[in-house]
Design a protein around this motif. Structure first.
Motif, PDB file in Angstrom:
ATOM      1  N   PHE A 125       3.770  -5.658  -5.786  1.00  0.00           N
ATOM      2  CA  PHE A 125       3.314  -4.912  -4.605  1.00  0.00           C
ATOM      3  C   PHE A 125       2.998  -3.454  -4.933  1.00  0.00           C
ATOM      4  CE2 PHE A 125       6.097  -8.413  -3.393  1.00  0.00           C
ATOM      5  CZ  PHE A 125       5.170  -9.175  -2.682  1.00  0.00           C
ATOM      6  N   ASP A 126       2.728  -3.195  -6.200  1.00  0.00           N
ATOM      7  CA  ASP A 126       2.446  -1.814  -6.579  1.00  0.00           C
ATOM      8  C   ASP A 126       1.277  -1.743  -7.575  1.00  0.00           C
ATOM      9  OD1 ASP A 126       2.815   0.925  -6.589  1.00  0.00           O
ATOM     10  OD2 ASP A 126       4.287   0.867  -8.219  1.00  0.00           O
ATOM     11  N   ARG A 128      -2.225  -0.592  -9.415  1.00  0.00           N
ATOM     12  CA  ARG A 128      -2.689   0.761  -9.716  1.00  0.00           C
ATOM     13  C   ARG A 128      -4.093   0.710 -10.285  1.00  0.00           C
ATOM     14  NH1 ARG A 128       0.640  -0.540 -14.083  1.00  0.00           N
ATOM     15  NH2 ARG A 128      -0.320  -0.155 -16.109  1.00  0.00           N
ATOM     16  N   HIS A 135      -1.418   4.765  -7.994  1.00  0.00           N
ATOM     17  CA  HIS A 135      -0.955   3.530  -7.351  1.00  0.00           C
ATOM     18  C   HIS A 135      -1.404   3.550  -5.891  1.00  0.00           C
ATOM     19  CE1 HIS A 135       2.214   2.495 -10.487  1.00  0.00           C
ATOM     20  NE2 HIS A 135       1.652   3.607 -10.910  1.00  0.00           N
ATOM     21  N   SER A 136      -1.936   2.442  -5.398  1.00  0.00           N
ATOM     22  CA  SER A 136      -2.244   2.373  -3.970  1.00  0.00           C
ATOM     23  C   SER A 136      -2.018   0.940  -3.507  1.00  0.00           C
ATOM     24  CB  SER A 136      -3.662   2.849  -3.681  1.00  0.00           C
ATOM     25  OG  SER A 136      -4.571   2.051  -4.361  1.00  0.00           O
ATOM     26  N   HIS A 137      -2.035   0.753  -2.221  1.00  0.00           N
ATOM     27  CA  HIS A 137      -1.599  -0.541  -1.681  1.00  0.00           C
ATOM     28  C   HIS A 137      -2.665  -1.145  -0.792  1.00  0.00           C
ATOM     29  CE1 HIS A 137       2.045   1.744  -2.802  1.00  0.00           C
ATOM     30  NE2 HIS A 137       2.196   0.646  -3.496  1.00  0.00           N
TER      31      HIS A 137
END
Ligand code: OAD
Length: 250
Positions: A125-126, A128, A135-137
């Motif tokens: 869940f991380d 990049r 890092h974004s989601h």
């Protein structure tokens, strides 16, 4: 030693420990329905090829296949729940200084309410950016089958391709996460190793470091492993059976 005798010996060590480190592997989440890697038949590496799905070369060959595989695994985790072992660790952590370092890329420790000191192999869940490393989601894309190819999203900052947040074979571990794991075992009186085959280094070297630093080591695993010899006590039970029994005995 019978299982009851092992439980009381482990509970005695746990009861007197000021600082505990718990090292977890895929077996920790097996009873949540998440496949391990190396168990015969059910392990992910009995069906999938690590070189295709968990290596920089595999990524270079077919990004969409790799991204889709990690999205599929993330979806399986989202549909799963922490098991009684995860919950027992949360209860134990509320009572004592207990650091968790995990090889698992799932978030089941956190969803059980535990604080994880270190995800040494990253997280599903991380993700990049492959260009700027931020890092974004991105919104999850549910993938029903592993063979679904999914185009990786673009980085919202620089437009580069995103990559999964898991560490691949041949890559170094995130330095800060690794250092935290080493410090945790070196400062612990008791190290409990749960559900790992102990074949992937450097994580598999942590029990030996713990021994050298003077900690007692307990292994919780239904079978013997490559690191069983490092353990003072070997408890042949599962995470969801052993950990709740231990916490209840404290
Ligand atoms: P493995 O699949 O190698 O080992 C899982 C271990 O869990 C085995 O020793 C099983 O006997 C044990 N096990 C199975 N069910 C269990 C249960 N219910 N309770 C307790 N133990 C149980 O998984 P890991 O050791 O975590 O790396 O694998 C290490 C790394 O190899 C992973 O982090 C992954 C993989 O390639 C990366 O993705 C970088």
């Amino acid at each position: 030693m019978s299982n009851a005798d092992v439980l009381s010996a482990v509970a005695e060590l746990a009861g007197s420990a000021q600082r505990v480190a718990v090292l977890t592997g895929a077996g920790m989440s097996a009873e949540s329905g998440i496949s391990t890697f190396r168990d015969a038949q059910t392990g992910l590496w009995s069906t999938f090829e690590p070189a295709d799905l968990a290596s920089p070369d595999g990524w270079a060959r077919d990004r969409n296949l790799v991204w889709g595989w990690y999205q599929w695994r993330a979806e399986l985790v989202r549909r799963s729940q922490p098991n009684a072992g995860h919950l027992a660790l949360t209860e134990w952590q509320a009572r004592t200084h207990l650091d968790i370092a995990t090889q698992n890329v799932d978030d089941l420790h956190e969803r059980a309410g535990s604080t994880v000191m270190s995800h040494v192999h990253g997280s599903l869940f991380d993700p990049r950016c492959t260009e700027c490393d931020v890092h974004s989601h991105p919104e999850p894309e549910p993938v029903d089958e592993y063979a679904d190819r999914v185009t990786p999203p673009l980085c919202p900052y620089c437009g580069g391709d995103m990559r999964p947040g898991a560490v691949w074979f041949g890559e170094s571990l995130p330095e800060d996460q690794w250092r935290a794991a080493v410090e945790a075992v070196e400062s612990a009186d008791l190290v409990v190793v749960v559900g790992t085959s102990g074949v992937v280094f450097p994580f598999a070297g942590l029990p030996a470091m713990a021994r050298s630093a003077g900690a007692s080591v307990v292994e919780i695993n239904p079978v013997e492993t490559e690191i069983s010899d490092m353990a003072d006590l070997r408890w042949r039970t599962t995470a969801a059976n052993g950990l709740p029994a231990l916490v209840a005995a404290l």
